[in-house]
Design a protein around this motif. Structure first.
Motif, short mmCIF file in Angstrom:
data_model
loop_
_atom_site.label_atom_id
_atom_site.label_comp_id
_atom_site.label_asym_id
_atom_site.label_seq_id
_atom_site.Cartn_x
_atom_site.Cartn_y
_atom_site.Cartn_z
N PRO A 145 4.34 8.36 9.58
CA PRO A 145 3.28 7.37 9.86
C PRO A 145 2.53 6.96 8.59
CG PRO A 145 3.15 9.23 11.38
CD PRO A 145 4.09 9.63 10.29
N SER A 146 2.33 5.68 8.41
CA SER A 146 1.64 5.22 7.21
C SER A 146 0.22 5.75 7.13
CB SER A 146 1.64 3.69 7.15
OG SER A 146 0.86 3.13 8.18
N ALA A 206 0.81 -1.22 0.00
CA ALA A 206 0.00 0.00 0.00
C ALA A 206 0.84 1.27 0.00
CB ALA A 206 -0.93 0.00 1.22
N LEU A 207 2.10 1.17 0.43
CA LEU A 207 2.95 2.36 0.48
C LEU A 207 3.71 2.61 -0.81
CD1 LEU A 207 4.48 2.08 4.08
CD2 LEU A 207 2.50 3.40 3.33
N VAL A 208 3.68 1.65 -1.72
CA VAL A 208 4.52 1.80 -2.92
C VAL A 208 3.74 1.66 -4.22
CG1 VAL A 208 6.60 1.04 -1.71
CG2 VAL A 208 5.18 -0.66 -2.89
N VAL A 260 10.08 11.20 -6.57
CA VAL A 260 10.84 11.06 -5.33
C VAL A 260 12.30 11.51 -5.48
CG1 VAL A 260 9.39 9.28 -4.31
CG2 VAL A 260 11.26 8.62 -5.84
N SER A 261 12.67 11.99 -6.67
CA SER A 261 14.01 12.59 -6.80
C SER A 261 14.03 14.00 -6.20
CB SER A 261 14.44 12.64 -8.27
OG SER A 261 13.67 13.59 -8.99
N GLY A 263 5.59 12.96 1.81
CA GLY A 263 6.67 12.87 2.80
C GLY A 263 6.90 11.44 3.25
N GLN A 264 6.05 10.52 2.81
CA GLN A 264 6.21 9.10 3.11
C GLN A 264 7.51 8.54 2.54
OE1 GLN A 264 3.72 6.63 4.78
NE2 GLN A 264 5.87 6.06 4.92
#
Length: 652
Positions: free
Chosen positions: A501-502, A387-389, A517-518, A480-481
């Motif tokens: 925090p997720s 879920a985070l990626v 994300v760079s 910011g994750q």
């Protein structure tokens, strides 16, 4: 004979003095060992049971902690037990009692059926105690046979003069503790106990508390009451802040203030919580003022014993002096776990206390039966492994349900015609919860336990109105994750910022976008702008670039809409609808209405491809390998603490 006579006389004199001391509470100087024991963030995990997986668990439960407690008490002549807070909310048992069954007048909440068996000396109020409203909190706490302390929350008097406001609970108490010194003599120690909760409760539970309570700063409250406690004869002062620690410079009204509290003169021990972490532990090596080996913060013995009953906090104080004049001459803090890890294996260290499980058996079994009720079917499995990626089915099904609900609310209203977006976040994504802390719902029947697993908090739905530019800033905060990735760099780069925090990684469905994300994060996890750049790129609505001035209505929850997570543009002043229904009730009704759902993610967000080498790694469950392969992720073997490592190639 003379030698024997001398020994006999000396022994007789010693026995006589000890006896006199035991009877009278001697003024003779003595040394007392006092053990302070702490539980925190139990979140209704009373039994050693996982209601989401519907099976016994070795990693949770006050019943397990009870076994640790018995041993810890047996080792000490003198001990006291305290709870830090976050008791009555946090798992299906808590929700079943608060939302389904209810509490009748005079009925004891199962939390207190269990805790009353363990002889607590006092307890503090956590932020989640307010989730079900003040009436339920007060009715629940009536069942406790031990006192509560809370120094920084006041009931509004109504005349707008704060000096007339009364504390919600006693700010502090002083316990007359009978103790046995090392020489066997009996004494009395006056133990002052003071409690604190995060000031942010006024944001997080605004709907329940606004116009009823006010909150003061934790340190200001300590500075106000600790001197009073000393004046009233407290020999030692035990602080119980439902508050973790922070390295930030103190500005006031901090959520995590325990490190600052350790600098308040007069406090002798700190039993803290809220952070769902363990102190002392390796994680805090290098933390300013922390001595991990001794278990102190700025010289003050301290513990934070995890969450859900994972640990018992133990502070051992050495008191020197006499009745009426005790001083802490030494102290250490430590924790004891109910389990340990050996690779992927969880090894239990204690058995559950059968008496605790028996005390709550009725409510426990009712909760299990309730959670097994079916609501519909899913055509595909749902999990939160990644879920985070990647866009994720466990979030997608929630945002679909919220949009379905809000669309009906706005039809025919003044907001009819405005595009409806829906925000959701992964609640179970590993992290502190460990390698098993993921949502896993197989294809087929969906039960209430699965719904609760998809949405674990008792949030209520809120709708906010925002412009396109404000939606982008919302997503910038979510981004910011991720750590900043350097394209072209050899070696492994970790993708996930583990301090973020997720549950603050919001995905907003209804728009499409990429995350670059760079670029550096635009916001810190405190919501402070730290960069002028943008990570959110190619943001589109209906196939066209989002107009910064275009208005949207966005479905979210009361926590986020009222300022929870420090998101820009979300302070509670742009809420247009405060729905009466919980988000997970909406999810259950949506599944029931649809009967059969397809939870496939719509892939509305992705990472922007990067120039040059950009292979990044992250961790998830070892059970996710097949899912990883289907998504094109590379499996890299085992990581720490039972997690598995995976890799994504973000290069073009």
């Amino acid at each position: 004979m003379n030698i024997l006579k001398s020994f006999f006389c000396a022994g007789l004199m010693s026995s006589t003095m000890a006896a006199t001391s035991m009877v009278s509470g001697s003024a003779i100087a003595a040394e007392v060992k006092l053990r302070l024991l702490e539980t925190t963030d139990i979140h209704v995990h009373l039994a050693d049971y996982d209601y989401y997986r519907d099976k016994q668990s070795d990693k949770v439960g006050l019943a397990k902690v009870s076994s640790l407690l018995k041993t810890a008490r047996s080792e000490a002549k003198n001990s006291m037990l305290f709870d830090n807070g976050d008791l009555i909310q946090g798992n299906p048992l808590g929700d079943y009692i608060a939302k389904e069954k209810g509490l009748k007048d005079g009925e004891v909440h199962p939390v207190y059926k269990a805790m009353n068996m363990l002889n607590y000396d006092a307890a503090n109020i956590g932020n989640h105690e307010f989730n079900y409203g003040l009436d339920f909190l007060k009715k629940s706490i009536k069942g406790a046979n031990f006192p509560y302390v809370l120094s920084n929350v006041y009931v509004l008097d109504g005349d707008k003069d704060p000096s007339n406001d009364k504390p919600l609970y006693d700010p502090y108490i002083i316990i007359n503790k009978d103790v046995i010194a090392e020489d066997g003599s009996k004494h009395m120690v006056k133990v002052g106990v003071i409690g604190f909760t995060p000031p942010q409760i006024m944001q997080w539970d605004k709907a329940n508390l606004e116009g009823k309570l006010r909150v003061e700063d934790i340190i200001d409250s300590a500075n106000k009451y600790v001197p009073q406690m000393k004046e009233k004869g407290a020999d030692i002062i035990v602080a119980i802040p439902h508050s973790s620690v922070s390295t930030s410079e103190r500005k006031g009204m901090e959520e995590n203030a325990s490190a600052y509290l350790s600098k308040v003169e007069g406090i002798d021990a700190i039993l803290f919580g809220h952070g769902h972490l363990v102190f002392p532990s390796k994680k805090y090596e290098g933390f300013p003022g922390a001595d991990v080996a001794k278990g102190t913060l700025n010289g003050v013995p301290a513990t934070m014993p995890g969450f859900w009953g994972s640990h018992l906090g133990v502070i051992d104080l050495t008191l020197s002096g006499e009745t009426g004049n005790w001083k802490v001459s030494d102290g250490t803090g430590s924790v004891r776990g109910i389990y340990k890890r050996d690779g992927r294996k969880t090894i239990p260290l204690v058995e559950a206390d059968a008496a605790i499980n028996e005390a709550i058996k009725h409510e426990h079994e009712e909760t299990i039966a309730y959670m097994r009720k079916g609501v519909g079917k899913t055509t595909a499995p749902i999990n939160s492994y990644f879920a985070l990626v990647a866009d994720d089915p466990s979030i997608q099904i929630v945002t679909n349900a919220q949009k379905w609900y809000v669309q009906k609310l706005v039809n025919g209203s003044e907001y009819d015609g405005l595009p409806v977006l829906s925000a959701g976040a992964p609640f179970k994504a590993g992290g502190r919860g460990g390698p098993d802390y993921f949502t896993v719902v197989p294809a087929g029947e969906i039960a209430l336990k699965n719904v609760a697993d998809l949405y674990i908090y008792p949030n209520t739905l809120r709708v906010v109105k925002m412009t396109g530019s404000e939606v982008r800033e919302w997503l910038e905060m979510s981004a910011g994750q991720f750590n900043q990735i350097k394209p072209g760099m050899d070696g492994e780069q970790a993708l996930i910022n583990t301090d973020f925090p997720s549950y603050n990684f919001d995905v907003i469905d209804g728009v499409t976008y990429k995350i670059d994300v760079s670029k550096p994060a635009r916001y810190s996890k405190k919501g402070e702008k730290v960069s002028d750049g943008h990570r959110i790129v190619d943001m589109m609505f209906d196939g066209k670039p989002v107009d910064p001035k275009q208005e949207f209505v966005i479905a979210t929850n009361n926590y986020r809409a009222s300022g929870g997570g420090n998101f820009p543009g979300l302070k509670g002043d742009n809420i247009i609808i405060s729905a009466p229904d919980e988000n997970r009730t909406i999810l259950a009704n949506y599944i029931f209405d649809q009967k059969t759902i397809n939870p496939s993610a719509d892939k509305n967000w992705s990472f922007a491809p990067l120039s040059g080498k950009a292979k990044v790694s992250f961790t998830s469950s070892p059970s996710a390998k097949d899912v990883a392969t289907s998504m094109g992720f590379e499996t890299m073997g085992m990581a720490e603490n039972g997690f598995a490592k995976y890799r994504i190639d973000l290069s073009k």
